[in-house]
Design a protein around this motif. Sequence first.
Motif, short mmCIF file in Angstrom:
data_model
loop_
_atom_site.label_atom_id
_atom_site.label_comp_id
_atom_site.label_asym_id
_atom_site.label_seq_id
_atom_site.Cartn_x
_atom_site.Cartn_y
_atom_site.Cartn_z
N LEU A 172 12.65 3.24 7.60
CA LEU A 172 11.27 2.87 7.34
C LEU A 172 11.13 1.35 7.29
CD1 LEU A 172 8.49 4.20 6.62
CD2 LEU A 172 9.01 3.63 4.24
N VAL A 179 8.66 -1.32 6.34
CA VAL A 179 7.45 -1.31 5.54
C VAL A 179 7.06 -2.73 5.11
CG1 VAL A 179 8.84 -0.75 3.50
CG2 VAL A 179 6.38 -0.41 3.42
N LEU A 211 10.34 4.64 -3.03
CA LEU A 211 10.64 4.88 -1.62
C LEU A 211 12.11 5.25 -1.43
CD1 LEU A 211 8.55 2.06 0.09
CD2 LEU A 211 8.03 4.50 0.02
N HIS A 241 12.20 -3.86 4.54
CA HIS A 241 10.88 -4.21 4.00
C HIS A 241 10.76 -5.71 3.72
CE1 HIS A 241 13.50 -3.83 0.53
NE2 HIS A 241 12.62 -4.55 -0.17
N ASP A 271 6.14 0.34 10.33
CA ASP A 271 5.95 1.79 10.23
C ASP A 271 4.83 2.13 9.26
OD1 ASP A 271 8.05 2.45 11.99
OD2 ASP A 271 9.52 2.21 10.38
N VAL A 272 4.65 1.30 8.23
CA VAL A 272 3.61 1.56 7.25
C VAL A 272 3.32 0.27 6.47
CG1 VAL A 272 5.21 2.29 5.43
CG2 VAL A 272 2.85 3.15 5.41
N LEU A 291 1.90 -0.83 2.72
CA LEU A 291 1.54 -0.44 1.36
C LEU A 291 0.88 -1.64 0.70
CD1 LEU A 291 4.82 1.43 0.32
CD2 LEU A 291 2.76 2.39 1.39
N ILE A 308 -1.64 2.49 3.38
CA ILE A 308 -1.83 3.20 2.12
C ILE A 308 -2.21 2.19 1.04
CG2 ILE A 308 -0.73 4.59 0.32
CD1 ILE A 308 1.06 5.79 2.48
N LEU A 338 4.23 8.76 -3.89
CA LEU A 338 4.31 7.73 -2.85
C LEU A 338 5.21 8.14 -1.70
CD1 LEU A 338 3.61 4.91 -1.83
CD2 LEU A 338 5.53 4.03 -3.17
N THR A 387 3.79 8.60 2.03
CA THR A 387 4.28 7.69 3.07
C THR A 387 4.85 8.47 4.24
OG1 THR A 387 4.78 5.97 1.43
CG2 THR A 387 5.91 5.83 3.55
N ARG A 388 5.67 9.47 3.93
CA ARG A 388 6.27 10.27 5.00
C ARG A 388 5.19 10.94 5.85
NH1 ARG A 388 11.41 12.37 5.93
NH2 ARG A 388 12.12 11.36 4.02
N VAL A 409 3.36 8.32 8.05
CA VAL A 409 4.19 7.86 9.16
C VAL A 409 4.31 8.94 10.23
CG1 VAL A 409 6.54 7.21 9.82
CG2 VAL A 409 5.49 6.19 7.79
#
Length: 374
Positions: free
Chosen positions: A7, A9, A26, A35, A54-55, A57, A84, A115, A119-120, A123
């Motif tokens: 991930l 992030v 996470l 991250h 990927d995401v 936050l 998110i 969370l 998140t999963r 994604v």
Amino acid sequence: MIDRLPLKVLIVEDTLSDYQLIQAELRRAEFDLDHIRVDTETDYRAMLDLNTWDVILCDYRLPGFDGIAALTIRNERQPDTPFILVSGQMGEDVAVEAMLAGADDYLLKDRLSRLGLATRRAVERARDRLDKKRAEARVEELRRALLTTVHHEFRTPVTYLVGYATILQDNSLTEDVRRQALSGLKKGSDRVLSLIDKILEMANILYSEAAGLFERHRESFTDWIGVVRVIVDRYEASYQAKGLTLTFHIEDRLLPVLVYPPHLIMVINNLVDNAIKFTDRGTIGVRVMEHNQGVLIQVHDTGIGIDADQLSQVFLEFSQIDRPQREQQGPGLGLAIAYGLVNIHGGQMSVESKPGDGSIFQFWLPYLIQTEGV
């Protein structure tokens, strides 16, 4: 245990303790984290320009800007990246505003146990959307190529068919001219049928019907001599008309491979047909031999060869090499069909070629003992 998911992030958070809590959640959710944390709009914009994520936050309250502003920037710069919103306190009106603006989810910081799952899911949904976009783009690309190909490839034989049909309406024709016109009609009809068959087979591969046939009707196969007979029967007139020699070499005691025989024959037919098409003199050879716990089938020719910069295109749908010089080469589907069918059989296909030195098209299929667990 949930599969560990890499991930990447971007965490937009100005409070160190909250940032640490987000990391912990996470990791608890079995993510393999890569991250970066930012806490200003300037740094946030810079990270969006520098990397894809990927995401994202994002805290709702930040120095100098807020989560809704961050979402707006995301929409402009990386609209496909999941976003998110995470906040210590968030009113229902803000949550609704965020979701309407394109946020994938929102969480309160005192309920971070959700969370990992949120998140999963975000994604996975984003990846599904991206796969769908790519598939739709590919379908559109193929649709355009198909329309162009159909227009060009069908025009010539249909024009001949109309022409010969018009000639045959003349009652004063000699028997010799009538036979020539009937022969022309037969050739034109055969070409149209061949075009239709290739387009339908490519559609079968693209929409998984061919894979279904393989799964339902695959069988142990060793009858390579039978394949040779089929090829000779089908192409004898074609290679003899060009003065070519067709040779075969089949090693003894080859172990069985798992195939759907009509697909195997179609692959070899397409490779031999391609070799005849692009070879004006010399030899076309078919070799079947053991290689790397499987069977390697080679079709080699003494034809015109292929430029190095075109080799990567030969297995693409509607790919046509040297189109102006080779008007009758067809719609550019034969090799793409062969490549797709070999992949369905768990094999691999490749080509070696140099201009003027001919080409070697080959594909490998694993022995049945290698695929019994499939």
